[in-house]
Design an enzyme around this catalytic site. Structure first.
Site, short mmCIF file in Angstrom:
data_model
loop_
_atom_site.label_atom_id
_atom_site.label_comp_id
_atom_site.label_asym_id
_atom_site.label_seq_id
_atom_site.Cartn_x
_atom_site.Cartn_y
_atom_site.Cartn_z
N THR A 161 -8.64 6.72 -1.47
CA THR A 161 -9.99 6.17 -1.69
C THR A 161 -11.06 7.23 -1.42
OG1 THR A 161 -9.71 5.21 0.50
CG2 THR A 161 -9.57 3.72 -1.36
N HIS A 215 0.81 -1.23 0.00
CA HIS A 215 0.00 0.00 0.00
C HIS A 215 0.83 1.27 0.00
CE1 HIS A 215 -3.95 -1.87 1.08
NE2 HIS A 215 -3.17 -2.79 1.62
N LYS A 237 -14.90 8.44 -3.04
CA LYS A 237 -16.12 8.71 -2.25
C LYS A 237 -16.70 10.06 -2.62
CE LYS A 237 -14.03 5.92 1.35
NZ LYS A 237 -13.16 5.93 2.52
N LYS A 255 -8.52 14.04 5.46
CA LYS A 255 -7.71 12.83 5.40
C LYS A 255 -6.63 12.98 6.46
CE LYS A 255 -6.85 13.91 0.93
NZ LYS A 255 -6.82 12.92 -0.13
N ARG A 256 -5.86 11.93 6.70
CA ARG A 256 -4.75 12.07 7.66
C ARG A 256 -3.86 13.24 7.25
NH1 ARG A 256 -4.32 8.22 11.97
NH2 ARG A 256 -2.32 9.23 12.29
N LYS A 259 0.66 14.48 1.63
CA LYS A 259 -0.71 14.79 1.17
C LYS A 259 -0.90 16.29 0.94
CE LYS A 259 -2.68 10.80 3.68
NZ LYS A 259 -3.30 9.92 2.68
O1 H53 Z 1 -3.72 2.76 2.06
C1 H53 Z 1 -4.81 3.10 1.22
C2 H53 Z 1 -4.35 3.90 0.03
C3 H53 Z 1 -3.50 5.09 0.46
C4 H53 Z 1 -2.40 4.63 1.39
C5 H53 Z 1 -3.00 3.88 2.57
C6 H53 Z 1 -2.02 3.40 3.59
C7 H53 Z 1 -2.32 3.57 4.94
O2 H53 Z 1 -3.47 4.15 5.28
C8 H53 Z 1 -1.43 3.11 5.93
C9 H53 Z 1 -0.27 2.47 5.56
C10 H53 Z 1 0.02 2.29 4.23
O3 H53 Z 1 1.12 1.63 3.86
C11 H53 Z 1 -0.85 2.76 3.25
O4 H53 Z 1 -1.67 5.73 1.86
O5 H53 Z 1 -2.98 5.72 -0.68
O6 H53 Z 1 -5.47 4.32 -0.70
C12 H53 Z 1 -5.51 1.82 0.83
O7 H53 Z 1 -4.77 1.12 -0.10
#
Ligand code: H53
Length: 830
Positions: free
Chosen positions: A675, A371, A679, A564-565, A570
């Site tokens: 994601t 991810h 949404k 978002k976080r 970001k």
């Molecule tokens: O995963 C999402 C992605 C997003 C990515 C996130 C993510 C985390 O929330 C935590 C750890 C990590 O390695 C990745 O930042 O881009 O959409 C689901 O795949």
């Protein structure tokens, strides 16, 4: 089990599904009066929630029991989704909708004196996750059940989920999220436990056949207790299981010997030590903090889960060679990678299979989803720590690595660099275990989560693995979202309007049907209804903002949302810099010029990891800017800046439907997928974004004319960073103006922001804010222009939604099932 001759009596008395509203109401009242011991004289919204939740839960349980029975009898291959995070949000509304009893629940509760919305909002979010990764896991569970796949989730039952965020004097302050005071959605299974060992040592014996056997023994034992959560699918009888493990001391509550000898504190110390393992979710998203307790959590959870999976398999009395015909395990990121080692250990040490046979089983069982490419997020565990905590596992990792490197040597003879690049062990001081490498080597498929991301992992962090295995081991499954929660639940009015045009709610199970909305683009009444719903959602959010932040936002202003976080990659900092620039521009305009402006409300939300100082500074700056702008009488409605406290799933359900535009503006190549972009568009909002993650595929689906793209592309990022490192980049004059204003102290003591500003200069602007700032501002101007054309905007909104079918997570789950798991749905039980 009950003897055959008594089963008829039993069946006659079995719990039944609701026949209608009255059944539902009777159960609500019964639960309020008996389970909760309240009455009509002291039933508040909280008790009404309890009664409704328990009544609905009973309905889930009936179907859940049957589903599990059905899955056992059919004995098909099952999927196990291992995730350290499941960001579920609220369950009552979701259960009511998936059971398709919303009208009944609304009327039923209404007649008992309660508004269903008030009842639903009593529920505490189940917030066992940080952000995108955890919410993806929750969406996947919804889809697996909806599509009738036999599937289980496995996770940890944290006592404290993600912290609650308060904003005090503009700063983030964290408070604990104790969410288990009343949780009707979990079933503790005190009879389903697994003993998990830590520490200890490895002994070597020779058995009666002369075979050398390694035994891990003498360690500390902690007990894992299963807590099961029913996961209903939408309009199906399938209810799958999410099993969360809680840690407890292995023997009894506390040490009586110590207690009796007067050592009261000592007597409970061991209990607390054991319970600490599942006590709290690590609040980092995309950052690896490398703490010992986190490694303990990981092993505790995968060992308990694997034990459970193996136990279930052994009940079928199949030979081991059929294990991967019955079991597919998906690793959500590297967090569960130790499962690979644990299964190898069980097969070799406990079940005494030969290494190679065991390894074949292991690799055909696991799939690994990557991810992130962010270096700070890639897990690497120090060898000495693993040696101490899991001595036998370290030996197995070395052995896996040895055999693997022998293959590498065969394929690339005398290529030392290749060996170094591919080794699971990184030769640093101390040595570390590269968990992503172990995950790749132990899995049969590795996937990224959006096309660009899947390409990037192949060409960067896993390049040498592609050279070794060939490209087929690597694939892409672009992320998706469940339209049940993110359209039907979050935006019921829009879902109803769509259903009125498409002839029912079938689109919620087949999102490609949204395409038929295009036919109504010229239907004036439909377009008006569409935009009226958007306005109603904005009014609701404006009301919430007034209540929580005391800021009056004009619902007709352009709502520009970034939730978002908080993370530098970001680029919330770029957003707020843009706001500052806009403010300065407005201040310089004549009243006449201002008449042409589109009023805008910039709405932010999101948590910063507690130890992430730069992210916290960004929050402070947003609030500092808000204080100035929102109180500037001269600006009025033209500009508002809002930071919404404690962003979470249930708040997302209210915020997302209210956006005109949302921001997905990560440095190209850093956001694996994203994601929330999906949404927002599914709810009729447009997006401004970079060519990153799933933005690219959203553009492909909805068309370039329906999205506001800007900025550098991923291919250029390395060169740009290089230029910054060699001091070859002049700061954009507009950005310079923004920095000067911050430095003037307008938004509070400039020292607070010194680090943030120097990241752009001496910090070499790693996230390339200065490179993208100008095109960001220009594109924001285009957004203003487009928003003035109300008809044009509505057309973009509707045609985008019509083309979002691809982003249903049902599509993802079918792709995983096909390409990676090789599992089939099960006919739903009666
Ligand atoms: O995963 C999402 C992605 C997003 C990515 C996130 C993510 C985390 O929330 C935590 C750890 C990590 O390695 C990745 O930042 O881009 O959409 C689901 O795949």
């Amino acid at each position: 089990s009950i003897p055959e001759q008594l089963r008829d009596t039993w069946r006659k008395l079995s719990a039944a599904e609701f026949a209608g509203k009255e059944d539902f109401q009777r159960e609500v009242v019964r639960h309020i009066e008996t389970t909760l011991a309240r009455s009509l004289y002291n039933c508040d919204d909280g008790a009404a929630y309890g009664g409704a939740a328990l009544a609905v839960r009973d309905q889930l349980v009936i179907r859940w029991n049957k589903t599990q029975q059905n899955q056992t009898i059919r004995d098909q291959k099952r999927v196990y989704y291992l995730s350290l995070e499941f960001l579920m949000g609220r369950a009552l509304d979701n259960s009511i909708l998936n059971l398709d009893v919303k009208d009944m629940a609304r009327d039923g509760m209404g007649e008992l004196g309660f508004r269903i919305e008030d009842v639903i909002s009593q529920e505490h979010d189940a917030a066992l996750g940080n952000g995108g990764l955890g919410r993806l896991a929750a969406c996947f569970l919804d889809c697996l059940a909806t599509l009738n796949y036999p599937a289980w989730g496995y996770g940890l039952r944290y006592k404290y989920g993600i912290f609650k965020q308060e904003i005090v004097d503009g700063y983030q302050v964290e408070t604990p999220d104790y969410w288990l005071d009343f949780n009707p959605w979990e079933f503790p299974r005190h009879d389903v436990t697994v003993d998990i060992m830590f520490y200890g040592h490895v002994n070597q014996y020779t058995d009666e056949n002369g075979k050398v056997v390694k035994v891990w023994e003498g360690g500390e034992i902690v007990k894992a207790v299963a807590h099961d959560v029913p996961i209903p699918g939408y309009k199906t009888n399938t209810v799958n299981n999410l099993r969360l493990w809680a840690s407890q001391p292995a023997s009894g509550e506390f040490d009586f010997q110590k207690f009796n000898s007067g050592d009261y504190e000592g007597s409970i110390r061991d209990q607390q030590r054991a319970e600490t393992i599942s006590a709290v979710l690590y609040p980092n998203d995309n950052i690896d903090a490398g703490k010992e307790l986190r490694l303990k959590q990981q092993y505790f959870w995968v060992a308990a889960s694997l034990h459970d999976i193996v136990r279930r398999f052994k009940k079928t009395h199949r030979p081991w060679s059929e294990f991967s015909d019955q079991v597919a395990i998906q690793l959500n990121d590297t967090h569960p990678t130790l499962a690979i080692v644990e299964l190898q250990r069980i097969l070799v040490d406990v079940e005494t299979l030969h290494w190679d046979e065991a390894w074949d089983i292991v690799t055909s069982t696991f799939g690994y989803t990557n991810h992130t490419v962010l270096p700070e997020a890639l897990e690497k565990w120090p060898v000495p720590l693993v040696q101490h905590l899991l001595p036998r596992h370290l030996q197995i990792i070395y052995e896996i690595n040895l055999y693997f490197l022998q293959q590498v040597e065969k394929k690339f003879p005398k290529n030392r660099e290749m060996l170094r690049n591919l080794s699971i062990i990184e030769e640093s001081q101390p040595q570390v275990i590269r968990m992503a490498f172990l995950a790749i080597i132990g899995s049969h498929k590795v996937n990224g989560v959006a096309e660009l991301h899947s390409d990037l992992i192949k060409s960067t962090i896993f390049k040498d693995f592609v050279a070794f295995y060939g490209p087929d081991k690597f694939t892409n499954v672009t992320n998706g979202i469940t339209p049940r929660r993110w359209l039907h639940q979050a935006n019921p009015k829009l879902s109803d309007l769509i259903s009125s045009k498409l002839g029912g709610y079938e689109f919620l199970k087949d999102l490609s049907q949204l395409e038929n909305l295009k036919k109504f683009l010229n239907d004036k009444e439909f377009v008006k209804d569409w935009m009226d719903i958007k306005l109603a959602n904005k009014v609701r959010l404006a009301k919430y903002i007034k209540e929580t932040n005391g800021i009056a936002v004009n619902p007709h202003a352009l709502f520009d949302i970034q939730v978002k976080r908080i993370h530098e990659y970001k680029r919330q900092q770029m957003n707020i810099f843009g706001v500052i620039y806009r403010y300065l521009q407005i201040k310089e305009m004549s009243l006449e010029e201002r008449k042409n402006l589109v009023p805008r409300a910039f709405i932010f939300g999101g948590k910063a990891a507690p130890g992430y100082w730069m992210a916290k500074t960004i929050i402070k700056l947003i609030n500092g800017v808000g204080d100035v702008v929102n109180n500037d009488k001269d600006i009025g409605d033209l500009l508002k800046v809002v930071f919404l406290e404690d962003y979470n799933v249930s708040k997302a359900e209210m915020i997302i439907p209210a956006s005109d535009i949302s921001e997905h503006i990560s440095t190209a190549g850093t956001e694996a997928s994203g994601t929330s972009n999906m949404k927002f568009v599914l709810n009729g909002g447009l997006i401004i974004g970079t060519m990153d993650g799933a933005n690219i595929e959203i553009t492909r689906e909805i068309g370039e004319e329906n999205i506001f793209l800007f900025g550098n592309v991923a291919e250029n990022v390395e060169d740009l960073r290089h230029a910054h490192r060699f001091g070859k980049v002049e700061m954009d004059p507009k950005l310079k103006k923004v920095c000067d204003t911050i430095n003037s102290g307008l938004f509070g003591d400039a020292n607070i922001y010194a680090g943030l500003l120097s990241s752009l200069t001496t910090g070499c602007d790693y996230y390339l804010v200065s490179d993208d700032f100008s095109s960001y501002l220009t594109t924001q101007d285009l957004v203003d222009e487009a928003f003035k054309d109300k008809d044009g905007w509505a057309e973009k909104s509707i045609s985008s939604v019509a083309l979002m079918g691809f982003f249903s997570a049902d599509r993802c789950i079918n792709e995983y099932a096909d390409m990676i798991w090789n599992v089939e749905p099960l006919p739903e039980h009666k």
